[in-house]
Design a protein around this motif. Structure first.
Motif, PDB file in Angstrom:
ATOM      1  N   ARG A  18       0.842  -1.208   0.000  1.00 33.96           N
ATOM      2  CA  ARG A  18       0.000   0.000   0.000  1.00 33.96           C
ATOM      3  C   ARG A  18       0.874   1.254   0.000  1.00 33.96           C
ATOM      4  O   ARG A  18       0.568   2.230  -0.703  1.00 33.96           O
ATOM      5  CB  ARG A  18      -0.933  -0.008   1.212  1.00 33.96           C
ATOM      6  CG  ARG A  18      -1.818   1.212   1.300  1.00 33.96           C
ATOM      7  CD  ARG A  18      -2.793   1.292   0.131  1.00 33.96           C
ATOM      8  NE  ARG A  18      -3.486   2.565   0.160  1.00 33.96           N
ATOM      9  CZ  ARG A  18      -3.753   3.297  -0.901  1.00 33.96           C
ATOM     10  NH1 ARG A  18      -3.426   2.877  -2.114  1.00 33.96           N
ATOM     11  NH2 ARG A  18      -4.380   4.451  -0.777  1.00 33.96           N
ATOM     12  N   ASN A  21       2.062   1.996  -3.467  1.00 29.58           N
ATOM     13  CA  ASN A  21       0.993   2.596  -4.281  1.00 29.58           C
ATOM     14  C   ASN A  21       0.803   4.070  -3.955  1.00 29.58           C
ATOM     15  O   ASN A  21       0.605   4.898  -4.848  1.00 29.58           O
ATOM     16  CB  ASN A  21      -0.321   1.850  -4.075  1.00 29.58           C
ATOM     17  CG  ASN A  21      -0.288   0.449  -4.641  1.00 29.58           C
ATOM     18  OD1 ASN A  21       0.482   0.145  -5.542  1.00 29.58           O
ATOM     19  ND2 ASN A  21      -1.110  -0.425  -4.098  1.00 29.58           N
ATOM     20  N   VAL A  22       0.868   4.394  -2.656  1.00 35.56           N
ATOM     21  CA  VAL A  22       0.669   5.779  -2.238  1.00 35.56           C
ATOM     22  C   VAL A  22       1.780   6.681  -2.766  1.00 35.56           C
ATOM     23  O   VAL A  22       1.516   7.758  -3.292  1.00 35.56           O
ATOM     24  CB  VAL A  22       0.563   5.894  -0.695  1.00 35.56           C
ATOM     25  CG1 VAL A  22       0.607   7.348  -0.244  1.00 35.56           C
ATOM     26  CG2 VAL A  22      -0.724   5.232  -0.205  1.00 35.56           C
ATOM     27  N   GLN A  35      -2.758   6.416   8.112  1.00 31.07           N
ATOM     28  CA  GLN A  35      -3.619   6.208   6.956  1.00 31.07           C
ATOM     29  C   GLN A  35      -3.367   4.843   6.328  1.00 31.07           C
ATOM     30  O   GLN A  35      -4.302   4.169   5.901  1.00 31.07           O
ATOM     31  CB  GLN A  35      -3.421   7.318   5.918  1.00 31.07           C
ATOM     32  CG  GLN A  35      -4.383   7.218   4.740  1.00 31.07           C
ATOM     33  CD  GLN A  35      -5.844   7.282   5.164  1.00 31.07           C
ATOM     34  OE1 GLN A  35      -6.250   8.184   5.914  1.00 31.07           O
ATOM     35  NE2 GLN A  35      -6.648   6.319   4.716  1.00 31.07           N
ATOM     36  N   LEU A  36      -2.104   4.425   6.276  1.00 27.72           N
ATOM     37  CA  LEU A  36      -1.799   3.095   5.743  1.00 27.72           C
ATOM     38  C   LEU A  36      -2.514   2.019   6.550  1.00 27.72           C
ATOM     39  O   LEU A  36      -3.080   1.080   5.987  1.00 27.72           O
ATOM     40  CB  LEU A  36      -0.297   2.826   5.781  1.00 27.72           C
ATOM     41  CG  LEU A  36       0.568   3.456   4.712  1.00 27.72           C
ATOM     42  CD1 LEU A  36       2.025   3.080   4.932  1.00 27.72           C
ATOM     43  CD2 LEU A  36       0.127   3.049   3.322  1.00 27.72           C
ATOM     44  N   ARG A  38      -5.226   2.332   8.297  1.00 30.66           N
ATOM     45  CA  ARG A  38      -6.661   2.374   7.948  1.00 30.66           C
ATOM     46  C   ARG A  38      -6.906   1.730   6.584  1.00 30.66           C
ATOM     47  O   ARG A  38      -7.868   0.982   6.410  1.00 30.66           O
ATOM     48  CB  ARG A  38      -7.161   3.827   7.945  1.00 30.66           C
ATOM     49  CG  ARG A  38      -7.390   4.396   9.336  1.00 30.66           C
ATOM     50  CD  ARG A  38      -8.151   5.716   9.291  1.00 30.66           C
ATOM     51  NE  ARG A  38      -7.375   6.798   8.715  1.00 30.66           N
ATOM     52  CZ  ARG A  38      -6.570   7.613   9.397  1.00 30.66           C
ATOM     53  NH1 ARG A  38      -6.426   7.458  10.707  1.00 30.66           N
ATOM     54  NH2 ARG A  38      -5.913   8.580   8.791  1.00 30.66           N
ATOM     55  N   ASP A  39      -6.034   2.019   5.637  1.00 31.03           N
ATOM     56  CA  ASP A  39      -6.209   1.489   4.279  1.00 31.03           C
ATOM     57  C   ASP A  39      -6.201  -0.037   4.241  1.00 31.03           C
ATOM     58  O   ASP A  39      -6.909  -0.635   3.421  1.00 31.03           O
ATOM     59  CB  ASP A  39      -5.118   2.024   3.349  1.00 31.03           C
ATOM     60  CG  ASP A  39      -5.269   3.506   3.031  1.00 31.03           C
ATOM     61  OD1 ASP A  39      -6.323   4.092   3.356  1.00 31.03           O
ATOM     62  OD2 ASP A  39      -4.312   4.082   2.454  1.00 31.03           O
ATOM     63  N   VAL A  40      -5.367  -0.653   5.075  1.00 31.41           N
ATOM     64  CA  VAL A  40      -5.304  -2.116   5.054  1.00 31.41           C
ATOM     65  C   VAL A  40      -6.192  -2.744   6.123  1.00 31.41           C
ATOM     66  O   VAL A  40      -6.250  -3.968   6.247  1.00 31.41           O
ATOM     67  CB  VAL A  40      -3.856  -2.650   5.168  1.00 31.41           C
ATOM     68  CG1 VAL A  40      -3.006  -2.163   4.013  1.00 31.41           C
ATOM     69  CG2 VAL A  40      -3.229  -2.305   6.497  1.00 31.41           C
ATOM     70  N   SER A  47       0.184  -1.643  12.937  1.00 35.02           N
ATOM     71  CA  SER A  47       1.202  -1.265  11.954  1.00 35.02           C
ATOM     72  C   SER A  47       2.506  -0.845  12.634  1.00 35.02           C
ATOM     73  O   SER A  47       3.593  -1.093  12.118  1.00 35.02           O
ATOM     74  CB  SER A  47       0.695  -0.142  11.044  1.00 35.02           C
ATOM     75  OG  SER A  47       0.510   1.055  11.776  1.00 35.02           O
TER      76      SER A  47
END
Length: 196
Positions: A18, A21-22, A35-36, A38-40, A47
């Motif tokens: 992720r 990608n960001v 945010q990472l 949350r994204d996963v 994390s």
């Protein structure tokens, strides 16, 4: 390991994927561990067990990038064909990697020069150049390349190929397709290596 982490299989890999990608879509500045997470679909605490801070995440991302680049360069160096074909394949593999992932490549080189770069990152960052020097030494031993300093010739070849990759990723080729520019640059370097 929590059920969420287990559900993701390998949380560390999911976070790195992720993050990659960001940075390609939004840049390194927009990367946030919260945010990472949350994204996963995990908590920030989950994390943080893998990456204590953003620097650790970027270091790990750069290490992974060098491992991937090194594998692609090694595959090109050991591909079928003449020495000249393999030399060209290595150069094109580097430029293709740069064009496909320009933000990652930039991060890789910035991260390796960071004062707190991990030993793993510093080690991984030198593998590609050592492989290029070894390729040049093989070419000299087989008579495909002129005698000389394999270290110096590899450095000049890298400088030229990295230069065209940078021009391509910065959109500074004035409309010349990056593949054409890369092939011409690699051919120019090859003629120089053969010219003695």
């Amino acid at each position: 390991m929590s059920e969420r982490s287990y559900h993701h299989g390998n949380l560390r890999s999911a976070l790195l994927d992720r993050a990659g990608n960001v940075i390609e879509s939004d840049g390194v500045e927009e990367l946030s561990l919260r945010q990472l997470a949350r994204d996963v679909g995990v908590s920030h605490g989950a994390s943080a067990r893998h990456f204590r801070d953003k620097h650790a995440l970027l270091d790990a991302l750069a290490v992974e990038g060098f491992h991937r680049l090194n594998a692609e360069l090694a595959a090109a160096a050991s591909s079928a064909g003449s020495f000249a074909d393999r030399f060209r394949a290595v150069g094109m593999a580097y430029v293709e990697f740069a064009v496909a992932q320009p933000a990652l490549l930039g991060l890789m080189y910035r991260a390796k020069h960071h004062p707190q770069a991990s030993a793993e990152l510093v080690g991984a960052s030198g593998v590609g150049m050592r492989g290029l020097v070894a390729l040049f030494e093989q070419g000299q031993e087989s008579g495909d390349l002129r005698e000389g300093s394999a270290d110096e010739d590899a450095l000049v070849a890298f400088a030229a190929v990295h230069g065209v990759a940078t021009l391509a990723t910065d959109d500074l080729l004035d409309g010349v397709p990056w593949r054409d520019a890369a092939e011409r640059t690699i051919d120019f370097v090859w003629r120089g290596l053969m010219g003695g």
